[in-house]
Design a protein around this motif. Sequence first.
Motif, mmCIF file in Angstrom:
data_model
loop_
_atom_site.group_PDB
_atom_site.id
_atom_site.type_symbol
_atom_site.label_atom_id
_atom_site.label_comp_id
_atom_site.label_asym_id
_atom_site.label_seq_id
_atom_site.Cartn_x
_atom_site.Cartn_y
_atom_site.Cartn_z
ATOM 1 N N TYR A 205 0.849 -1.183 0.000
ATOM 2 C CA TYR A 205 0.000 0.000 0.000
ATOM 3 C C TYR A 205 0.890 1.240 0.000
ATOM 4 C CZ TYR A 205 -4.127 -2.844 0.880
ATOM 5 O OH TYR A 205 -5.151 -3.753 0.755
ATOM 6 N N ILE A 206 0.357 2.356 -0.451
ATOM 7 C CA ILE A 206 1.127 3.581 -0.658
ATOM 8 C C ILE A 206 0.767 4.601 0.418
ATOM 9 C CG2 ILE A 206 1.578 5.475 -2.278
ATOM 10 C CD1 ILE A 206 0.571 3.414 -4.477
ATOM 11 N N SER A 207 1.778 5.253 0.985
ATOM 12 C CA SER A 207 1.541 6.253 2.020
ATOM 13 C C SER A 207 2.459 7.450 1.802
ATOM 14 C CB SER A 207 1.807 5.655 3.410
ATOM 15 O OG SER A 207 1.746 6.654 4.420
ATOM 16 N N ASP A 208 1.990 8.626 2.238
ATOM 17 C CA ASP A 208 2.839 9.824 2.249
ATOM 18 C C ASP A 208 3.247 10.202 3.669
ATOM 19 O OD1 ASP A 208 0.400 10.684 3.217
ATOM 20 O OD2 ASP A 208 0.323 12.507 2.004
ATOM 21 N N ASP A 209 2.910 9.353 4.649
ATOM 22 C CA ASP A 209 3.218 9.644 6.053
ATOM 23 C C ASP A 209 4.433 8.838 6.485
ATOM 24 O OD1 ASP A 209 3.240 10.367 8.710
ATOM 25 O OD2 ASP A 209 1.412 9.271 9.247
ATOM 26 N N LEU A 210 5.599 9.295 6.094
ATOM 27 C CA LEU A 210 6.832 8.585 6.421
ATOM 28 C C LEU A 210 7.073 8.558 7.927
ATOM 29 C CD1 LEU A 210 9.413 7.157 5.519
ATOM 30 C CD2 LEU A 210 10.435 9.403 5.099
ATOM 31 N N VAL A 211 6.801 9.651 8.605
ATOM 32 C CA VAL A 211 7.009 9.707 10.057
ATOM 33 C C VAL A 211 6.145 8.670 10.764
ATOM 34 C CG1 VAL A 211 6.662 11.112 12.127
ATOM 35 C CG2 VAL A 211 7.766 12.102 10.124
ATOM 36 N N GLY A 212 4.868 8.618 10.434
ATOM 37 C CA GLY A 212 3.970 7.666 11.078
ATOM 38 C C GLY A 212 4.395 6.230 10.858
ATOM 39 N N ALA A 218 9.319 1.384 14.808
ATOM 40 C CA ALA A 218 10.279 1.472 15.912
ATOM 41 C C ALA A 218 9.659 1.077 17.244
ATOM 42 C CB ALA A 218 10.832 2.896 15.994
ATOM 43 N N VAL A 219 8.441 1.548 17.507
ATOM 44 C CA VAL A 219 7.846 1.357 18.835
ATOM 45 C C VAL A 219 7.274 -0.044 19.003
ATOM 46 C CG1 VAL A 219 6.108 2.209 20.460
ATOM 47 C CG2 VAL A 219 7.387 3.826 19.039
ATOM 48 N N LYS A 220 6.776 -0.642 17.930
ATOM 49 C CA LYS A 220 6.114 -1.945 18.074
ATOM 50 C C LYS A 220 7.052 -3.006 18.629
ATOM 51 C CE LYS A 220 7.949 -4.159 14.327
ATOM 52 N NZ LYS A 220 8.412 -5.550 14.173
ATOM 53 N N ASN A 221 8.355 -2.900 18.348
ATOM 54 C CA ASN A 221 9.292 -3.887 18.865
ATOM 55 C C ASN A 221 9.402 -3.816 20.387
ATOM 56 O OD1 ASN A 221 10.022 -5.022 16.372
ATOM 57 N ND2 ASN A 221 11.560 -3.454 16.006
ATOM 58 N N VAL A 222 9.314 -2.607 20.926
ATOM 59 C CA VAL A 222 9.384 -2.433 22.375
ATOM 60 C C VAL A 222 8.122 -2.995 23.032
ATOM 61 C CG1 VAL A 222 9.761 -0.790 24.242
ATOM 62 C CG2 VAL A 222 10.762 -0.354 21.991
ATOM 63 N N GLY A 247 -0.391 0.053 23.873
ATOM 64 C CA GLY A 247 0.859 0.290 23.170
ATOM 65 C C GLY A 247 0.636 1.048 21.873
ATOM 66 N N MET A 248 -0.450 0.704 21.188
ATOM 67 C CA MET A 248 -0.770 1.424 19.959
ATOM 68 C C MET A 248 -1.074 2.887 20.263
ATOM 69 S SD MET A 248 -3.216 0.295 16.815
ATOM 70 C CE MET A 248 -4.760 0.315 17.707
ATOM 71 N N ASP A 249 -1.672 3.157 21.410
ATOM 72 C CA ASP A 249 -1.916 4.545 21.807
ATOM 73 C C ASP A 249 -0.601 5.291 22.013
ATOM 74 O OD1 ASP A 249 -4.483 5.690 21.928
ATOM 75 O OD2 ASP A 249 -4.150 6.254 24.012
ATOM 76 N N GLU A 250 0.383 4.623 22.617
ATOM 77 C CA GLU A 250 1.689 5.264 22.788
ATOM 78 C C GLU A 250 2.312 5.576 21.431
ATOM 79 O OE1 GLU A 250 4.312 3.324 25.567
ATOM 80 O OE2 GLU A 250 2.707 3.041 27.055
ATOM 81 N N MET A 251 2.153 4.662 20.486
ATOM 82 C CA MET A 251 2.651 4.895 19.134
ATOM 83 C C MET A 251 1.972 6.113 18.512
ATOM 84 S SD MET A 251 2.650 0.867 18.021
ATOM 85 C CE MET A 251 2.752 1.133 16.269
ATOM 86 N N THR A 264 -2.299 6.608 10.457
ATOM 87 C CA THR A 264 -1.270 5.677 9.971
ATOM 88 C C THR A 264 -1.025 4.562 10.969
ATOM 89 O OG1 THR A 264 -0.210 7.458 8.728
ATOM 90 C CG2 THR A 264 1.135 5.523 9.193
ATOM 91 N N ILE A 265 -1.100 4.878 12.251
ATOM 92 C CA ILE A 265 -0.828 3.882 13.294
ATOM 93 C C ILE A 265 -1.919 2.822 13.341
ATOM 94 C CG2 ILE A 265 -0.366 3.575 15.763
ATOM 95 C CD1 ILE A 265 1.824 5.041 14.189
ATOM 96 N N THR A 266 -3.082 3.098 12.798
ATOM 97 C CA THR A 266 -4.135 2.071 12.756
ATOM 98 C C THR A 266 -4.009 1.181 11.523
ATOM 99 O OG1 THR A 266 -5.713 3.480 11.547
ATOM 100 C CG2 THR A 266 -5.713 3.647 13.944
ATOM 101 N N GLY A 267 -3.018 1.441 10.668
ATOM 102 C CA GLY A 267 -2.859 0.681 9.439
ATOM 103 C C GLY A 267 -1.850 -0.447 9.560
ATOM 104 N N LEU A 268 -1.373 -0.915 8.403
ATOM 105 C CA LEU A 268 -0.481 -2.076 8.349
ATOM 106 C C LEU A 268 0.820 -1.853 9.108
ATOM 107 C CD1 LEU A 268 -0.955 -2.975 4.591
ATOM 108 C CD2 LEU A 268 -1.543 -4.467 6.515
ATOM 109 N N SER A 269 1.409 -0.667 8.957
ATOM 110 C CA SER A 269 2.708 -0.406 9.576
ATOM 111 C C SER A 269 2.593 -0.112 11.063
ATOM 112 C CB SER A 269 3.406 0.764 8.878
ATOM 113 O OG SER A 269 2.618 1.935 8.971
ATOM 114 N N GLY A 270 1.381 0.059 11.566
ATOM 115 C CA GLY A 270 1.158 0.284 12.982
ATOM 116 C C GLY A 270 0.468 -0.908 13.613
ATOM 117 N N ALA A 271 -0.864 -0.903 13.577
ATOM 118 C CA ALA A 271 -1.638 -1.972 14.215
ATOM 119 C C ALA A 271 -1.306 -3.338 13.618
ATOM 120 C CB ALA A 271 -3.132 -1.679 14.067
#
Length: 379
Positions: A205-212, A218-222, A247-251, A264-271
Motif C-alpha cells: 500500500y502507498i503512504s505519504d506519512d513517512l514519520v507515522g 520502531a515502537v512496536k518492537n518495544v 501500546g498502539m496509543d503510545e505509538m 497511519t498507526i491504525t494501518g499495516l505499519s502500525g496496528a
Amino acid sequence: MDGQTLTLRSDTDGRIRRSARPYDRITVIGMGAWGTALAAVAASAGREVRLWGRRADLARDINETRVNTRHLPDAHLPEGILALTDLPAALEHSEAVLLVTPSRTLRKVCAELRPYLPQGVPLVLCCKGIEQGTGYLLSHLVEEELPGHPVGALSGPTFAKETVLGHPTAATIAFEFRYTDRLRPEDSPAARLSVSMSSSAFRPYISDDLVGVEIGGAVKNVIAIACGMMTGAGFAENTRAALIARGMDEMKFLAEALGGRRETITGLSGAGDLTLTCSSTTSRNMSLGVQLGQGKARSECFDGKKVVVEGEVNAISVVDLARRIGVHMPICETVHAILHEGAALDESFTDLWARPLESEPRALSIELVHPKARRDPAQ
C-alpha cells in the motif's frame, strides 16, 4: 506506450486508475533473512535484483543453490537474484535501493554506499528504529548521510520466512510527497516502488506519512517485548490485548508529536505490525520478552547466543526521544527500566497496572489515584 504513464477512469466507482512504471533493477543491501525475502519478492515481481552482503559463502550458496543456507534454509529463491559481495557491482545501474541492515549499523553502511550510489536513486528503509543518541528517525539519518536521494520506508506485518514462502502478505511503502507527487502520484517513488514489488502474494500500500510509518516500526518492537514478558510470566490473552491496545496509543502519541498521523498507526505499519510482532515467538522481540518473563537472565536467552533484538536497542532510543519531547509512554518506560535500569520485572508491571486511572478519550482529561498504587517511600 513508449514509457508514458497511462491514466484510466473506472466506470464502476469513479476512481482514477493509474499505471506506474516500475523500477526494473533493484539492489537490496543486506543478505539476512528479511533482505533475502525482499529480494525474492522483487524477483517474483519480475525485477532484476542484486542482493549485497559481506559473506562470500552465503552469496555463493544463493547463486549456486538458490538457498540462503544460514537465514532461510527452507526456502527456495526465485531466479533473477544475483548475490554479490562487491558493493560497486551491486549498485551499478541500480534504479532503487532497499536498505535492510540493523538500525544500529545503518549510518556506517550509508557511508560505504555514498561513493557508488547512482545519482538521485530512491532509498527504501526496510529496517526499523530510532538512532540512539541523536534521536533521529532513520530517514533523517539517511538524508543526512546521503543527501540528494528520495528516502522512504517499507514496513508492515511481515515475517521473512512467511513472505519468502509466498504466503499472502501486505505492507506499506511510504515516502514524503512533494507537490509534483500530488499532481502525478503515479510518478512518485512510493507508487513506483509499490508497482515494482507487487506480485500475486505481496501487496504494498502507498503512504505519504513517512514519520507515522517509521514510528510504528520502531515502537512496536518495544511493545512486543512487553507482551512477551507478561506471557512468559504466566499471564494470558487479556493482558496481551491490553498491552497491544495501549501500546498502539503510545505509538499514536509519539507519531503525532513528530508530525505523523494517528490514522497511519491504525494501518499495516502500525496496528498490523504490532499485532503480528506481539502474537508470536517467531518475533525475536516477543521471544526475548517471553524468556525474560520466565526468569532467564539476559545472557541465558536464545541459548546464550548473541542475537540482535531491535526492540532491546529501540527501548533506549524510543524512551529517550519521548522524554525529550514530553510524550508519556509508560509501557515503553517499563520495558526500558527492566532491560536497562535493573528494575524487577514483577514489580515494574505491578506499578504499570497501578498507575493513575485515566480516561481513554484524551479530551475527557480525567486522572484518578489508583487505590492499589504503592506509596512512594520518599513521601
